[in-house]
Design a protein around this motif. Structure first.
Motif, mmCIF file in Angstrom:
data_model
loop_
_atom_site.group_PDB
_atom_site.id
_atom_site.type_symbol
_atom_site.label_atom_id
_atom_site.label_comp_id
_atom_site.label_asym_id
_atom_site.label_seq_id
_atom_site.Cartn_x
_atom_site.Cartn_y
_atom_site.Cartn_z
ATOM 1 N N ALA A 28 0.828 -1.205 0.000
ATOM 2 C CA ALA A 28 0.000 0.000 0.000
ATOM 3 C C ALA A 28 0.863 1.256 0.000
ATOM 4 O O ALA A 28 0.549 2.239 -0.683
ATOM 5 N N LEU A 29 1.959 1.244 0.761
ATOM 6 C CA LEU A 29 2.860 2.400 0.799
ATOM 7 C C LEU A 29 3.427 2.703 -0.580
ATOM 8 O O LEU A 29 3.553 3.869 -0.971
ATOM 9 N N VAL A 30 3.784 1.661 -1.317
ATOM 10 C CA VAL A 30 4.313 1.856 -2.669
ATOM 11 C C VAL A 30 3.257 2.510 -3.553
ATOM 12 O O VAL A 30 3.547 3.463 -4.293
ATOM 13 N N VAL A 150 16.377 6.161 -12.212
ATOM 14 C CA VAL A 150 16.915 4.954 -12.840
ATOM 15 C C VAL A 150 17.642 4.086 -11.817
ATOM 16 O O VAL A 150 17.453 2.862 -11.776
ATOM 17 N N VAL A 151 18.470 4.704 -10.985
ATOM 18 C CA VAL A 151 19.232 3.933 -9.991
ATOM 19 C C VAL A 151 18.285 3.212 -9.036
ATOM 20 O O VAL A 151 18.499 2.046 -8.686
ATOM 21 N N THR A 152 17.229 3.891 -8.611
ATOM 22 C CA THR A 152 16.257 3.253 -7.716
ATOM 23 C C THR A 152 15.568 2.084 -8.413
ATOM 24 O O THR A 152 15.430 0.990 -7.844
ATOM 25 N N THR A 153 15.161 2.291 -9.664
ATOM 26 C CA THR A 153 14.425 1.261 -10.388
ATOM 27 C C THR A 153 15.289 0.040 -10.681
ATOM 28 O O THR A 153 14.783 -1.090 -10.712
ATOM 29 N N VAL A 154 16.580 0.248 -10.898
ATOM 30 C CA VAL A 154 17.489 -0.857 -11.195
ATOM 31 C C VAL A 154 17.411 -1.935 -10.118
ATOM 32 O O VAL A 154 17.483 -3.137 -10.402
ATOM 33 N N PHE A 155 17.237 -1.522 -8.863
ATOM 34 C CA PHE A 155 17.226 -2.477 -7.758
ATOM 35 C C PHE A 155 15.817 -2.999 -7.443
ATOM 36 O O PHE A 155 15.601 -3.640 -6.425
ATOM 37 N N ILE A 160 12.163 0.311 -4.466
ATOM 38 C CA ILE A 160 10.990 1.177 -4.580
ATOM 39 C C ILE A 160 10.205 1.182 -3.275
ATOM 40 O O ILE A 160 9.720 2.230 -2.822
ATOM 41 N N GLU A 161 10.088 0.007 -2.659
ATOM 42 C CA GLU A 161 9.358 -0.100 -1.394
ATOM 43 C C GLU A 161 10.064 0.670 -0.281
ATOM 44 O O GLU A 161 9.424 1.364 0.524
ATOM 45 N N TYR A 297 9.747 1.041 -13.812
ATOM 46 C CA TYR A 297 9.768 -0.354 -13.371
ATOM 47 C C TYR A 297 8.802 -1.194 -14.209
ATOM 48 O O TYR A 297 9.169 -2.249 -14.741
ATOM 49 N N SER A 298 7.568 -0.733 -14.341
ATOM 50 C CA SER A 298 6.578 -1.485 -15.103
ATOM 51 C C SER A 298 6.919 -1.515 -16.588
ATOM 52 O O SER A 298 6.717 -2.535 -17.259
ATOM 53 N N ALA A 299 7.436 -0.409 -17.117
ATOM 54 C CA ALA A 299 7.851 -0.401 -18.522
ATOM 55 C C ALA A 299 8.987 -1.390 -18.758
ATOM 56 O O ALA A 299 9.012 -2.105 -19.766
#
Length: 448
Positions: A28-30, A150-155, A160-161, A297-299
């Motif tokens: 939910a937080l995400v 980008v750096v956040t999404t890589v992991f 993200i959470e 992330y979804s892309a």
């Protein structure tokens, strides 16, 4: 597996393992982090401005109820299957057919990534100028923001959470600070007495509810990307209630309340006027950061379906760089209308895969079962095309079913798909039975 590969794997082509699953509150937080975004602030302001406080808040939470009910279903599909949206679509559309669906989804998300990166740069540039009287180039802010995203999404989901756990409380605190400042000078009774503006684009209850649902429905359609990390299916209910059913809608209300006093739709500008420049900067940075990591992330998950042998982090970085280049070029300004057009094609996807999962396959989504399925499931594409046509007509108020185009599209897609699949029931049942038998034989061989 190398340490980098292990830390950056997104499980795009297989189910999420048990050791990486989390509870509904964290999911939910995400989702709330994604919902706190600059366009959402504008939507809340438009609704409160057009309807006034009481009717506006009512419209926002009515829209939230529709989103919550739909999200419970789409999130349950992800929670029970542990698969991405793009893997899920293979069951309804076929392995090859799902690539068409994924192309539409990836273009939509990739495009919004570029638009949001551009908005981030513009907002940062203005904030720094307002707070520090420094006029730095727009390109530098866009590039810096993209690096963060980008750096956040890589992991992946875990990063993200963690970002959401940090950013959501900060953003909510900043919004509450804004509301507190308003209430220091105006009572709740005074705010409730401010009438709506009949000249507003959202001056009717139906239009306001439709705007709320339409704004968030694309996210609801692909929310299985997040809910697949649920420990239990019931975590989907917790996550839906804790996001679309409460805080996501509360954010729209808090963003809209100040307009009753200032008449200013731009929440960031209102915060500056109240002397809350630092909270404004916190909201602006984290709002775009959390939203765009979700877009990217979804892309990336969608692209990974077409490139199953490419490393997850390579796909994410490449997509992020490409989106940044487009944002820097300025072409994203002309891309928004196209993205809005694509937006009406996305909600029907949820209607089709929900019927496929809950009614036709009764919750049995196993990737092995796709081996005997057709490459293209024609009934799904017929239902999708009809639903998109209905959504287009509904948006122009030519054909109205529920008064909400996104809901009209989902209802039409679900009914058309169910009817067409029932008519082709024997063939479908035979394919399902064959796939199940093949899967059972494979398991039996492994056990031997």
């Amino acid at each position: 597996m190398s340490t980098l590969s292990r830390l950056t794997r997104n499980h795009a082509n297989h189910a999420v393992p048990p050791d990486e699953q989390v509870g509904g509150v964290r999911i939910a937080l995400v989702i709330v982090g994604v919902a706190i975004t600059l366009p959402a602030f504008l939507l809340g302001a438009e609704i409160i401005h057009g309807l006034g406080a009481v009717r506006g808040i009512t419209a926002i939470f009515c829209g939230g109820l529709i989103l919550t009910a739909t999200a419970m279903l789409t999130m349950t599909v992800g929670a029970r299957s542990k698969l991405t949206t793009y893997a899920i679509t293979q069951f309804a559309y076929g392995r090859t057919g799902a690539r068409v669906v994924n192309l539409v989804l990836s273009i939509t998300l990739f495009g919004w990534y570029g638009v949001t990166a551009m908005l981030f740069g513009q907002a940062c540039q203005r904030a720094v100028l307002e707070l520090f009287a420094i006029d730095w180039p727009l390109a530098g802010f866009i590039a810096a923001g993209s690096v963060l995203m980008v750096v956040t999404t890589v992991f992946g989901f875990r990063a993200i959470e963690k970002l959401s756990r940090l950013s959501v409380p900060l953003m909510l605190a900043a919004l509450f600070a804004c509301i507190y400042s308003v209430l220091q000078h105006h009572s709740l009774g005074e705010l409730a007495a401010v009438p709506g503006n009949s000249d507003s684009r959202l001056s009717s209850m139906g239009m306001a509810i439709s705007a709320v649902v339409g704004t968030f429905m694309v996210g609801v359609t692909i929310v299985a990307d997040m809910s697949r990390f649920s420990r239990r299916p019931r975590d989907s209910v917790v996550a839906a209630l804790g996001s679309y059913g409460s805080f996501s809608m509360l954010i729209l209300v808090m963003a809209g309340i100040p307009i009753l006093v200032t008449g200013e739709k731009d929440l960031m500008r209102t915060l500056y006027e109240f002397g809350l420049g630092t909270p404004a900067l916190i909201i602006m940075i984290f709002a775009t950061w959390t939203t765009n990591t979700s877009n990217l992330y979804s892309a990336s998950l969608s692209i990974a379906q077409a490139l199953p042998f490419a490393r997850d982090w390579v796909i994410t970085v490449t997509a992020g760089v490409a989106g940044t280049v487009l944002a820097l070029s300025g072409v994203m300004v002309h891309f928004v209308d196209f993205l809005l057009l694509l937006g009406i094609t996305v909600p029907p996807i949820a209607g089709i895969y929900m019927v496929d999962f809950f009614v036709l396959r009764r919750g049995r989504y196993q990737l092995q079962a796709l081996d005997g399925a057709p490459a293209f499931n024609i009934p799904a594409f017929i239902a999708w095309a009809l639903a998109v046509a209905v959504a287009a007509l509904s948006s122009k108020q030519v054909l109205v079913i529920t008064t909400i185009p996104a809901c009209d599209a989902i209802v039409c897609a679900a009914l058309c798909y169910l009817v067409s699949m029932r008519l082709a029931g024997r063939r479908f049942d035979a394919v399902q039975k064959s796939a199940t038998q093949n899967n059972a034989l494979s398991v039996d061989r492994i056990n031997r």
